[in-house]
Each structure stands twice: as C-alpha cells, then as structure tokens.
Design an enzyme around this catalytic site. Structure first.
Site, PDB file in Angstrom:
ATOM      1  N   LYS A  14      -3.228   6.599  -6.181  1.00 15.21           N
ATOM      2  CA  LYS A  14      -2.439   6.421  -7.405  1.00 15.21           C
ATOM      3  C   LYS A  14      -3.333   6.121  -8.604  1.00 15.21           C
ATOM      4  CE  LYS A  14       0.781   2.988  -7.530  1.00 15.21           C
ATOM      5  NZ  LYS A  14       0.704   2.064  -8.681  1.00 15.21           N
ATOM      6  N   SER A  15      -4.252   5.172  -8.447  1.00 14.53           N
ATOM      7  CA  SER A  15      -5.130   4.800  -9.575  1.00 14.53           C
ATOM      8  C   SER A  15      -5.926   6.011 -10.053  1.00 14.53           C
ATOM      9  CB  SER A  15      -6.127   3.724  -9.135  1.00 14.53           C
ATOM     10  OG  SER A  15      -5.472   2.518  -8.887  1.00 14.53           O
TER      11      SER A  15
ATOM     12  N   ASP B   3      -3.936  -5.322  -4.105  1.00 16.23           N
ATOM     13  CA  ASP B   3      -2.687  -4.590  -3.836  1.00 16.23           C
ATOM     14  C   ASP B   3      -2.326  -4.605  -2.352  1.00 16.23           C
ATOM     15  OD1 ASP B   3      -2.511  -4.053  -6.511  1.00 16.23           O
ATOM     16  OD2 ASP B   3      -3.249  -2.007  -6.367  1.00 16.23           O
TER      17      ASP B   3
ATOM     18  N   ARG C 216       5.388  -2.073  -2.557  1.00 14.06           N
ATOM     19  CA  ARG C 216       4.444  -2.609  -1.557  1.00 14.06           C
ATOM     20  C   ARG C 216       5.084  -3.693  -0.699  1.00 14.06           C
ATOM     21  NH1 ARG C 216       0.328   0.507  -2.812  1.00 14.06           N
ATOM     22  NH2 ARG C 216      -0.336   0.682  -4.966  1.00 14.06           N
TER      23      ARG C 216
HETATM   24  C1  S3P Z   1      -4.928  -0.831 -11.008  1.00  9.57           C
HETATM   25  C2  S3P Z   1      -5.504  -2.063 -11.151  1.00  9.57           C
HETATM   26  C3  S3P Z   1      -4.966  -3.275 -10.544  1.00  9.57           C
HETATM   27  C4  S3P Z   1      -3.975  -2.947  -9.431  1.00  9.57           C
HETATM   28  C5  S3P Z   1      -2.995  -1.886  -9.846  1.00  9.57           C
HETATM   29  C6  S3P Z   1      -3.732  -0.606 -10.190  1.00  9.57           C
HETATM   30  C7  S3P Z   1      -5.547   0.323 -11.687  1.00  9.57           C
HETATM   31  O1  S3P Z   1      -4.297  -4.026 -11.514  1.00  9.57           O
HETATM   32  O2  S3P Z   1      -3.298  -4.104  -9.019  1.00  9.57           O
HETATM   33  O3  S3P Z   1      -2.083  -1.612  -8.807  1.00  9.57           O
HETATM   34  O4  S3P Z   1      -5.241   1.476 -11.332  1.00  9.57           O
HETATM   35  O5  S3P Z   1      -6.364   0.095 -12.577  1.00  9.57           O
HETATM   36  P1  S3P Z   1      -5.067  -5.058 -12.501  1.00  9.57           P
HETATM   37  O6  S3P Z   1      -5.834  -4.309 -13.478  1.00  9.57           O
HETATM   38  O7  S3P Z   1      -3.973  -5.849 -13.117  1.00  9.57           O
HETATM   39  O8  S3P Z   1      -5.938  -5.865 -11.610  1.00  9.57           O
END
Ligand code: S3P
Length: 441
Positions: free
Chosen positions: A27-28, A323, A396
């Site tokens: 996803k990221s 996550d 999740r």
């Molecule tokens: C993400 C960063 C994380 C993660 C989120 C996805 C990203 O959040 O928890 O599900 O894709 O950059 P934070 O930046 O708040 O740590």
C-alpha cells in the site's frame, strides 16, 4: 465499498494453515508510485499495484488534478506524468476516503501548487491529526488551514516554498515524505532528520525517478527544482498484509506456510524480529536483488507453528512494526507468559484507536491485559474464548481478530469489516486458501 461489501465475518474456531500464498501489492509503495509518477515527466508503468480502496482514492485525486491514468489490468497502472508544475486545479474537494497516507502525502504535493485545494475523507480520516504535516509545511511557507488540526485541510497553493531543516518530533514516514515532496518544488535545500528511522520508500523511489538525494549522517537532503523522469516500477507484495499470515503460521502451521514475493524493506519488518525473539520458526529466503540502486528488497517467507514466549518489545523496534502491532498482540495473547509494548502511542491515532480496539477485543477473548497510555501489557492464554468482536471499521483490527480464531474455543464474529478492502482486497479468499474457516455474512 464494492470489493468487500460484507459487514461482518464469522470465523470458525481452530484449524490449521499451510500452503503457498501471496498477498496484494504494498500500500505505501503503491501510493508513492502514483504520486511520483504524476509529478514525473513522461510515462510511468507500475505493476503489482495494490487495487485497494486507499490507493484508488489517491488515483482518483490525481485524476481530479488532471493526471491521465490508465489501468490495463487491476494491478497494472500506466500514468502519463504531468510534471512537478503540471497539475491542474481540481473542480471539487479531493476525497481521500480512509487513506491517511494519501491525505498527508498529498498535502506535500499540493502546498507548492499555483492553485487552491481542499482535502476531505471518511469519518475516520476526518478525525485524524494533520497538524503534524501542516507544521513543517507552514515553516516552508505553505498556507494551510484545518479544523482544530484535523481535516478538512484547506490549502492555498503558493509556488514560493523554501527549503527547511526539519527534525521529526515523532517517527513518521508520512510527515517525512510530505516534507520531501514539498521540497521538490521549494527553493534551496530541504533537510529532514529522524531520531528513529521510519519507512524509507519515498527516498528509495525518488532515486528511481532520477532525483538526487544526499545523506548527511542521519539527515536526508534534497535540492529543490529537480525534475522526475517517468520509470517502470514493480511493487512487491505488502509485508503488512503478509503479517496476518505470518502470525497465523506461528499459531497453526503444522505444515509450512510459504508467503511469496513479500517486500522486506528493513524499515518495515520489525514484526519478523519480534516474532523470532518470541521463538517463532520463520525463514526468510531473499529473492535475487534488482540491480537498480536502492531497489526494494523482496523475499519468500516460510513459517511453521512454534510455541511462542512473551517478550518485552524494545521501543526502538516499534516504528518498524507499527502497522503490525494489532496482529502482534494476537501472537502475544497466544504466547506463554507476558508481553509488554510501550512507546506505541501512535497506535491511538491510526484508522482507529488501535490500542483501545485491541484491548476491547482481548477482553472478549478472555485474555488478561492492561491498556496503557502508550501500549499494552498482555498475559498469554492457553486458549481464547469465542464471541463478538468489534473492528471499529479498522482493516487491520478486523484481520488481526480473524487470525485469533485459530486459537479460539468457539467461533468469532467480527463486525464492521468493509474497510478491509482499503488494504487487502480478497482477504477472505486468501485466508480460506490458507485454511481459515472464514465466511462473509
Ligand atoms: C505510512 C506510514 C506510517 C504507517 C502508515 C503508512 C506510509 O504512518 O502507519 O500505515 O505509507 O508512509 P506514520 O507516518 O504516521 O508513521
């Protein structure tokens, strides 16, 4: 949400998991591939794209900004890049659904534009803090207004941002990424320092688009005014989605469970280390690395059932497992002895308050636990009780509870699961293939 209309799952108690599986794209990385492809000159071809609601919200927002996007197949995207200065004013507020990453990174994309924009989302996203991104962007000269630090986010675009040196007060890849994206269009050098490393997908991918990044110790620097060149990207399967099956395998894989083509970027795989510290039998088989500099590492991961022991989680490992902590708490609930997680207050501002949601579920499952302001203490149980669990609309949490059924004495009913389609379309069929007796009601 069309891909997973089910409001509720029923998962039979017990059973085992085995076989060879893969999970959908990361996803990221899929969000970033869309955004950088949009800002690039020329075409970008993405394969392994996550066809989930969150990334589709990003794609729709970019289309509303004039970017042409084709979908030759569900997991393939062809983007005709608009260039750093080529986006067009949107006709209406951009609705980013449930996607926190989309909203926060788009703030960095939109702040330096010559037009205004407004970002909104679903009920969960409208409650989430956006000030953490607005603060550094405002230091760069951005003009952003929110409602008590939350969406709607109103951006008055200005092409006159200046590079800053920002030290992240909390480990956040989203904040880091928004500052870097704004830095691309800012004058001078933008620097970001982080005390504990957060996921580095943006940095890696900027390199693939031809952007020069400088590493000054723990500080990352980028010169404004660089252009991006369209490229070809292969998105690995999402470690965060694989995590549910890693824990399922630890709990119930009498025969090996093999997860293939999983992204194993070390800023994401804290769960592997935590489970190994608990005594898990997990073997990582790296795939041949791509020769592209700083490409995302990928591996096949093999897991077998093992007796887990409770641990105290080192706080330094929390960002790399953030996550995965919901499903980690399920592992802790099934381990012998006590597990303690502290330094995880960030879980309270995710898609739901994940500490509270997991504590409420552990109570239903009959697991002794204590909810702390920044974590959770859990004493593992021999077997879990069955019952009705509330996912709080959080993908999740829903999937973590489905895994818990493997060690339950009676069926689990998990409510409010439609948002699983944000990150893991097809979860029910993949879980069934693994061996879970899960039914969408
Ligand atoms: C993400 C960063 C994380 C993660 C989120 C996805 C990203 O959040 O928890 O599900 O894709 O950059 P934070 O930046 O708040 O740590």
């Amino acid at each position: 949400m069309s891909t997973s209309p089910a409001a509720c799952w029923r998962v039979a108690a017990g059973g085992g998991v085995a076989g060879t599986l893969t999970v959908p794209g990361d996803k990221s990385i899929s969000h970033r591939a869309l955004m950088l492809g949009a800002l690039a000159a020329g075409d970008t071809h993405i394969s392994g794209f996550l066809d989930g609601e969150d990334c589709l919200a990003t794609a729709r927002a970019l289309q509303a900004l004039g970017v042409r996007i084709e979908r030759p197949a569900a997991t393939e995207v062809l983007l005709h890049g608009a260039g750093v200065h080529g986006l067009a004013a949107p006709a209406a507020p951009l609705d980013l659904g449930n996607a926190g990453t989309a909203m926060r990174l788009m703030m960095g994309v939109l702040a330096p534009q010559r037009f205004d924009s407004t970002l909104v989302g679903d009920e969960s996203l409208m409650r989430r803090p956006m000030e953490r991104v607005a603060v550094p962007l405002q230091m760069m000269g951005a003009r952003i207004q929110m409602h008590q630090g939350r969406p709607p986010v109103q951006i008055r675009g200005t092409p006159h941002l200046r590079g800053i040196h920002y030290s992240l007060p909390v480990a956040s890849a989203q904040v880091k990424s928004a500052v870097l994206l704004a830095g691309l269009a800012a004058s001078g050098r933008t620097r970001v320092s982080e005390a504990v490393p957060s996921r580095d997908h943006t940095e890696r991918m900027l390199g693939a688009f031809g952007v020069q990044l400088l590493y000054e110790g723990r500080t990352l620097a980028l010169e404004g005014g660089q252009s991006l060149r369209g490229t070809t990207l292969q998105v690995p399967a999402d470690f965060s989605s694989a995590a549910f099956f890693l824990v399922a395998g630890c709990l119930a894989a009498e025969q090996p469970l093999l997860l293939t083509n999983i992204g194993v970027n070390p800023t994401r795989t804290g769960l592997l280390e935590l489970l190994q510290r608990m005594g898990a039998d997990i073997r990582v088989h790296p795939r041949i690395a791509s020769d592209a500099p700083r490409a995302e590492p990928v591996a096949d991961i093999e897991v077998r059932r093992a007796a887990l022991r409770g641990i105290t989680v080192p706080e330094a490992l929390v960002p790399a497992a953030i996550d995965e902590l919901p499903v980690f708490f399920v592992a802790a609930a099934c381990a012998s002895g006590e597990t303690l997680v502290r330094g995880a207050a960030e879980l309270r501002v995710k898609e739901s308050d994940r500490l509270a949601a997991m504590a409420a579920g552990l109570a239903v499952l009959g697991v002794e636990h204590q909810l702390l302001p920044d974590g959770l203490w859990v004493r593992g149980a021999e077997a879990l009780r069955g019952g009705a669990l509330e996912s709080c609309g959080d993908h999740r949490i829903a999937m973590a509870f489905a895994v818990a059924a493997l060690r339950a004495r009676a069926p689990l009913e998990i409510a409010d699961v439609a948002n699983v389609a944000t990150s893991f379309p097809g979860f029910v069929s993949t879980a069934r293939r693994a061996g879970l007796h899960i039914e969408a009601l």
